[in-house]
Structure formats: structure tokens, C-alpha cells
Scaffold this active site. Structure first.
Site, PDB file in Angstrom:
ATOM      1  N   HIS A   1      11.603  -2.155  55.180  1.00 30.79           N
ATOM      2  CA  HIS A   1      12.718  -3.032  54.800  1.00 30.79           C
ATOM      3  C   HIS A   1      13.483  -2.504  53.598  1.00 30.79           C
ATOM      4  O   HIS A   1      12.910  -2.015  52.641  1.00 30.79           O
ATOM      5  CB  HIS A   1      12.275  -4.478  54.609  1.00 30.79           C
ATOM      6  CG  HIS A   1      11.303  -4.738  53.495  1.00 30.79           C
ATOM      7  ND1 HIS A   1      11.697  -4.971  52.197  1.00 30.79           N
ATOM      8  CD2 HIS A   1       9.952  -4.825  53.493  1.00 30.79           C
ATOM      9  CE1 HIS A   1      10.629  -5.210  51.452  1.00 30.79           C
ATOM     10  NE2 HIS A   1       9.558  -5.110  52.204  1.00 30.79           N
TER      11      HIS A   1
ATOM     12  N   ASP B   1       7.485  -1.580  47.209  1.00 40.36           N
ATOM     13  CA  ASP B   1       7.867  -2.626  48.168  1.00 40.36           C
ATOM     14  C   ASP B   1       9.382  -2.751  48.224  1.00 40.36           C
ATOM     15  O   ASP B   1       9.956  -3.518  47.484  1.00 40.36           O
ATOM     16  CB  ASP B   1       7.220  -3.952  47.736  1.00 40.36           C
ATOM     17  CG  ASP B   1       7.433  -5.048  48.758  1.00 40.36           C
ATOM     18  OD1 ASP B   1       7.850  -4.739  49.885  1.00 40.36           O
ATOM     19  OD2 ASP B   1       7.190  -6.211  48.419  1.00 40.36           O
TER      20      ASP B   1
ATOM     21  N   GLU C   1      13.628  -8.738  54.613  1.00 36.49           N
ATOM     22  CA  GLU C   1      12.208  -9.036  54.840  1.00 36.49           C
ATOM     23  C   GLU C   1      11.684 -10.026  53.808  1.00 36.49           C
ATOM     24  O   GLU C   1      10.893 -10.905  54.115  1.00 36.49           O
ATOM     25  CB  GLU C   1      11.381  -7.743  54.788  1.00 36.49           C
ATOM     26  CG  GLU C   1       9.929  -7.909  55.229  1.00 36.49           C
ATOM     27  CD  GLU C   1       8.964  -8.296  54.121  1.00 36.49           C
ATOM     28  OE1 GLU C   1       7.823  -8.665  54.444  1.00 36.49           O
ATOM     29  OE2 GLU C   1       9.338  -8.254  52.933  1.00 36.49           O
ATOM     30  N   GLU C   2      12.129  -9.855  52.558  1.00 38.11           N
ATOM     31  CA  GLU C   2      11.496 -10.603  51.462  1.00 38.11           C
ATOM     32  C   GLU C   2      11.708 -12.107  51.539  1.00 38.11           C
ATOM     33  O   GLU C   2      10.816 -12.866  51.196  1.00 38.11           O
ATOM     34  CB  GLU C   2      11.992 -10.083  50.107  1.00 38.11           C
ATOM     35  CG  GLU C   2      11.567  -8.646  49.786  1.00 38.11           C
ATOM     36  CD  GLU C   2      10.061  -8.493  49.621  1.00 38.11           C
ATOM     37  OE1 GLU C   2       9.316  -9.458  49.848  1.00 38.11           O
ATOM     38  OE2 GLU C   2       9.631  -7.380  49.268  1.00 38.11           O
TER      39      GLU C   2
ATOM     40  N   ASP D   1       5.000  -0.746  54.921  1.00 32.59           N
ATOM     41  CA  ASP D   1       5.356  -1.786  53.948  1.00 32.59           C
ATOM     42  C   ASP D   1       4.112  -2.270  53.217  1.00 32.59           C
ATOM     43  O   ASP D   1       3.859  -3.463  53.118  1.00 32.59           O
ATOM     44  CB  ASP D   1       6.057  -2.959  54.673  1.00 32.59           C
ATOM     45  CG  ASP D   1       6.565  -4.005  53.690  1.00 32.59           C
ATOM     46  OD1 ASP D   1       6.641  -3.712  52.483  1.00 32.59           O
ATOM     47  OD2 ASP D   1       6.888  -5.118  54.141  1.00 32.59           O
TER      48      ASP D   1
ATOM     49  N   HIS E   1       6.121  -7.427  43.903  1.00 30.90           N
ATOM     50  CA  HIS E   1       7.064  -8.500  43.514  1.00 30.90           C
ATOM     51  C   HIS E   1       7.144  -8.715  42.004  1.00 30.90           C
ATOM     52  O   HIS E   1       7.513  -9.803  41.550  1.00 30.90           O
ATOM     53  CB  HIS E   1       6.733  -9.821  44.204  1.00 30.90           C
ATOM     54  CG  HIS E   1       6.785  -9.770  45.700  1.00 30.90           C
ATOM     55  ND1 HIS E   1       6.548 -10.855  46.504  1.00 30.90           N
ATOM     56  CD2 HIS E   1       7.066  -8.750  46.560  1.00 30.90           C
ATOM     57  CE1 HIS E   1       6.674 -10.521  47.783  1.00 30.90           C
ATOM     58  NE2 HIS E   1       6.978  -9.228  47.832  1.00 30.90           N
TER      59      HIS E   1
HETATM   60 ZN   LIG Z   1       7.604  -5.449  51.565  1.00 31.99          ZN
END
Ligand SMILES: [Zn+2]
Length: 456
Positions: free
Chosen positions: A278, A290, A324-325, A352, A423
Site C-alpha cells: 500500500h 509500513d 490500506e490504513e 506489508d 504507526h
Molecule cells: Zn501497512
């Protein structure tokens, strides 16, 4: 008769050995190219440092889409196109505040981040007493105390899980469902210990879910050190108050695109192998692990095929998914179009799970197909790729797998450190090792090469 059979068997075995030799030479070629090159690493530098955070709806994701399309073209894709979808547009707003106001003594601030999709508190903020619970069972047991308060979920990461993705699955329910469960009992806000085992104080964001008919209350993640600090403060001073303020807002859906690059298959142009990751990331970080890493590893498969002279039999599609998030709408759109067009998908994989040393793959497919893949294990052995028994795929490939039963997979890197940065602001380019990143590209390229050549 027996003798003929024996000779026949030997001939077959020799053929198989010959094929494995050719394959090991080809995989070595791809590895030499990828390990000695710097395309992927420099792409990651640009994506993380020059474009930066790229949440759906941001200006940066638009830049990232243009950049990705250009890169795919430069690497030699036959076709590059954009697949449009509508995505949620959430904005964090001004820097969030969570300030502890003890009954005596000076107020102090906690390091917090609003969870994705959280409503704001309004400009004047909210001020309330705090009830600290460890889990949902404790929340239920103390439900009479919740009304008018801030619920503080202080659920620590469980180290009993050897696989960190299981630890994540165990703890993430407080992030996802915590606001709804607290609001149902009359809470006015939520604070939660971040879903991480990192020994630092960076809050980790991620989406929450609201439910129709349940009041929407603001929810913030706390850095682990501040979670412990608040827990201790509450033990000594249960009547303390916390002031929460955020101006987060959900805007109307906006447009985003999956960016797709293809090399056309020489034998089965209408049969697809999808390799993806992503393109979006959270707004508070560079999104290097990520999922910038997955983006450049996916593009590396195309690069390795081109540079080492492989003409794929099937059409190889590199798909850089939108959103995606906080919605996975790009993944849904990709599956929807595949169904509409009645496409035939041979295999789909994503990367991912971080740019760490690859160990193997997750797979989701019928056993006969998995056994075929496992017959290639000797070819992966020189690269220390040995894990072929984990079950699963990822968020972006999942919808395709469910819609068309497409055999699916995901690159499985060593994930012991992934949730330390996941994140959080600490997910930076500097934490990615070029070697480990490239090793992941090699693992993906080798698998795609073998599936393309032999089918599933
Ligand atoms: Zn991810």
C-alpha cells in the site's frame, strides 16, 4: 520392464534436477542484481523523505501516486494505469492535547495521538475524571463507574506471543472497539495505551470504529511510558482529571487511485499474478516499514524480471494500493474490478509486514497448491527463506482472495521489531536496513519467478 521404468524415473529425476539448477541460476542472477543495486533503497528514501507521510486525502498521497506511476514506467512496465476509488478523508487537525490535572500540584502533559477516524473534542476540549481498566472484562465489571468519565484502557502488550502479529491481534481490539464500548456506558472520552512493546514514549495511531446509534467520543493513544505514568498517578490520586483536546475531523470521501504497472505475459496474457503493497501511510510518520518498503519491494520484482531478462508467461501486475490504513478501499476496488471483468488470477501476494530480514511467506490456498510451492523450498534455502507454513494473507490481497478464491500470500519478514515502529513517528527511513529490504525483494522475486514459470 522394471529396468525401463528405472531408467525412465532416472531421466525424470535428471530433468527435475536440471530444472532446479536452471532455476537456482536464475534466482541467483536476480539476487545479485537486487542485492548490489540501490534502486529500491533510493526509491524508499524519496518516498519517505521527499514525499513523507501520505494519508488518504492528503496532498502527499497525490504526489506519491504520480511518483509511483513514473517509477513503474521508468522500470519498464508495459502499461501503467490508475484505478480510481473513493476513500475516507480524515484530518488530525491541530496537535492533540492530553493534560493531567492532579487534585494537588502542577498539571502536566501526556504524549498522545488521536486515533484515526476519531472525532474531535471541540475547540474547548473536555475535562473529566478517569477510570483505568485493564481490559473489557474489567470495564464491564465496573460499568456503574463509567458515566461522565474518560475510560483509560491500559492493556499491556502480551509477551507470551512468540509471533508479534498475534500479540498485535490480541491488543488491537482496544484501539478498534474501545471507544464504542466506553461510549455505550456513558464515557466522554478514551485514552489507551499504544499497541506496542516498544520501551519508549511514542504514541501509535491506527483506526477505530464507531457504531451506528452509539455516541462518537474522542479517543487518543498514549505512549507506553505515559500510560504507566498515568496509571501510577491514578493509583495515588484517583480524583485527578484529564483535559483532552483535539480538532480531528472526518470530511466527505475523496478520490484516490490504485497505481498499477504490468508486464504483459508471453503465454497467458489474460492470467494475472498480483504483487502489491500500500502506497498510503499514517499522517504522523514516514511510513518506511509500513509500507514504503513493500512498495519498493513490489516494484523490485518488476525491476528484477526486466534486468535479468525474464519474459513472464503470465501478466505480472504490480499494484500499489490506495487507502490500506484507514479503509482498505483500494483493495476492495481492485477485487471488485477483477470480478466485474471476470479476470483469471493465478496468485496474489503483498508485502506489508516491515522491511526486516525475510523468513518466508504466509499462504492461503488449497493444500495441493501449497505442496507445489513447498517443493521449491530447496531453491530458497541458500537465502535463509524457510517459513512456508504460516497461514494468511494481508489486508490488500484479502478481498481478491475472498472474491475469486485466488491463491494468496504475504511476505513474512522477522516481525519482532515491527510493532516498535508501526504507526508511530519512529517508523523512519533510517530504521530500514538496505540489505534486509533487498533480501525481501529477492524472496518475492524468486517466488513470483517460480509461480510464473510452473503455475500453481
Ligand atoms: Zn501497512
Amino acid at each position: 520392464m522394471k529396468r525401463y521404468l528405472l531408467v525412465g524415473c532416472m531421466a525424470l529425476t535428471n530433468l527435475a534436477v536440471q530444472a532446479q539448477n536452471n532455476d537456482s541460476v536464475q534466482i541467483r542472477k536476480m539476487s545479485d542484481y537486487l542485492m548490489n543495486g540501490k534502486v529500491g533503497y533510493e526509491q524508499l528514501r524519496f518516498l519517505t523523505k521527499s514525499i513523507g507521510p501520505r494519508l488518504s486525502g492528503s496532498d502527499q498521497i497525490v504526489l506519491a501516486e504520480h511518483w509511483a506511476a513514473k517509477e513503474l514506467k521508468n522500470l519498464g512496465a508495459d502499461t501503467v494505469y490508475r484505478q480510481q476509488c473513493m476513500v475516507p478523508h480524515w484530518e488530525r487537525g491541530e496537535k492533540e492535547i492530553a493534560r493531567v490535572q492532579p487534585t494537588q500540584g502542577k498539571p502536566y502533559e501526556l504524549n498522545v495521538l488521536a486515533l484515526g477516524h476519531s472525532v474531535g473534542t471541540g475547540k474547548s476540549g473536555i475535562r473529566a475524571e478517569v477510570i483505568c481498566v485493564q481490559n473489557f472484562a474489567e470495564l464491564e465489571a465496573r460499568k456503574a463507574e463509567v458515566k461522565g468519565k474518560i475510560v483509560f484502557y491500559n492493556y499491556p502488550w502480551q509477551n507470551k506471543f512468540n509471533h508479534t502479529f498475534e500479540g498485535y491481534g490480541d491488543a488491537v481490539i482496544y484501539r478498534r472497539d474501545g471507544a464504542v464500548k466506553a461510549a455505550q456506558l456513558g464515557a466522554v472520552g478514551v485514552l489507551m495505551r499504544s499497541v506496542t512493546h516498544a520501551e519508549d514514549n511514542h504514541p501509535h495511531t491506527g483506526t477505530l470504529r464507531y457504531e451506528e446509534g452509539v455516541p462518537q467520543i474522542a479517543a487518543f493513544a498514549l505512549g507506553v511510558e505515559d500510560a504507566v505514568r498515568l496509571q501510577t498517578a491514578l493509583q495515588n490520586d484517583p480524583k485527578l482529571k484529564v483535559f483532552m483536546r483535539s480538532t480531528s475531523v472526518m470530511k466527505p470521501d475523496t478520490i484516490a487511485h490504485n497505481i498499477i504497472g504490468e508486464i504483459r505475459g508471453s503465454v497467458f496474457p489474460d492470467q494475472y499474478i498480483t504483487v502489491g503493497a500500500h502506497l498510503d501511510s499514517w499522517d504522523n510518520c514516514e511510513g518506511a516499514h509500513d509500507d514504503g518498503a513493500g512498495v519498493v519491494q513490489s516494484m523490485a520484482v518488476l525491476d528484477a524480471f526486466k534486468k535479468t531478462g525474464i519474459r513472464p508467461r503470465h501478466t505480472i501486475r504490480i499494484v500499489l494500493f490506495a487507502n490500506e490504513e484507514n479503509g482498505a478501499r483500494g483493495a476492495s476496488k481492485y477485487a471488485e474490478v477483477a470480478v466485474q471483468k471476470q479476470e483469471k488470477h493465478v496468485f496474489a501476494i503483498e508485502s506489508d509486514a516491515g522491511a526486516f530480514t525475510p523468513r518466508g511467506f504466509f499462504f492461503l490456498m488449497e493444500d495441493a497448491k501449497l505442496q507445489k510451492i513447498k517443493s521449491w523450498i530447496p531453491l530458497f534455502k541458500p537465502y535463509d527463506i524457510y517459513e512456508f507454513d504460516l497461514k494468511g494473507t494481508g489486508v490488500d490481497i484479502g478481498p481478491l482472495h475472498r472474491a475469486l478464491q485466488t491463491p494468496a500470500g504475504q511476505l513474512y519478514p522477522d516481525m519482532q521489531r515491527y510493532f516498535e515502529v508501526h504507526h508511530a513517528v519512529s517508523d523512519t527511513f533510517e530504521t530500514v536496513s538496505k540489505r534486509e529490504l533487498n533480501m525481501g525483494s529477492v524472496a518475492m522475486s524468486a517466488l513470483i519467478y517460480l509461480i510464473d514459470k510452473y503455475g500453481l
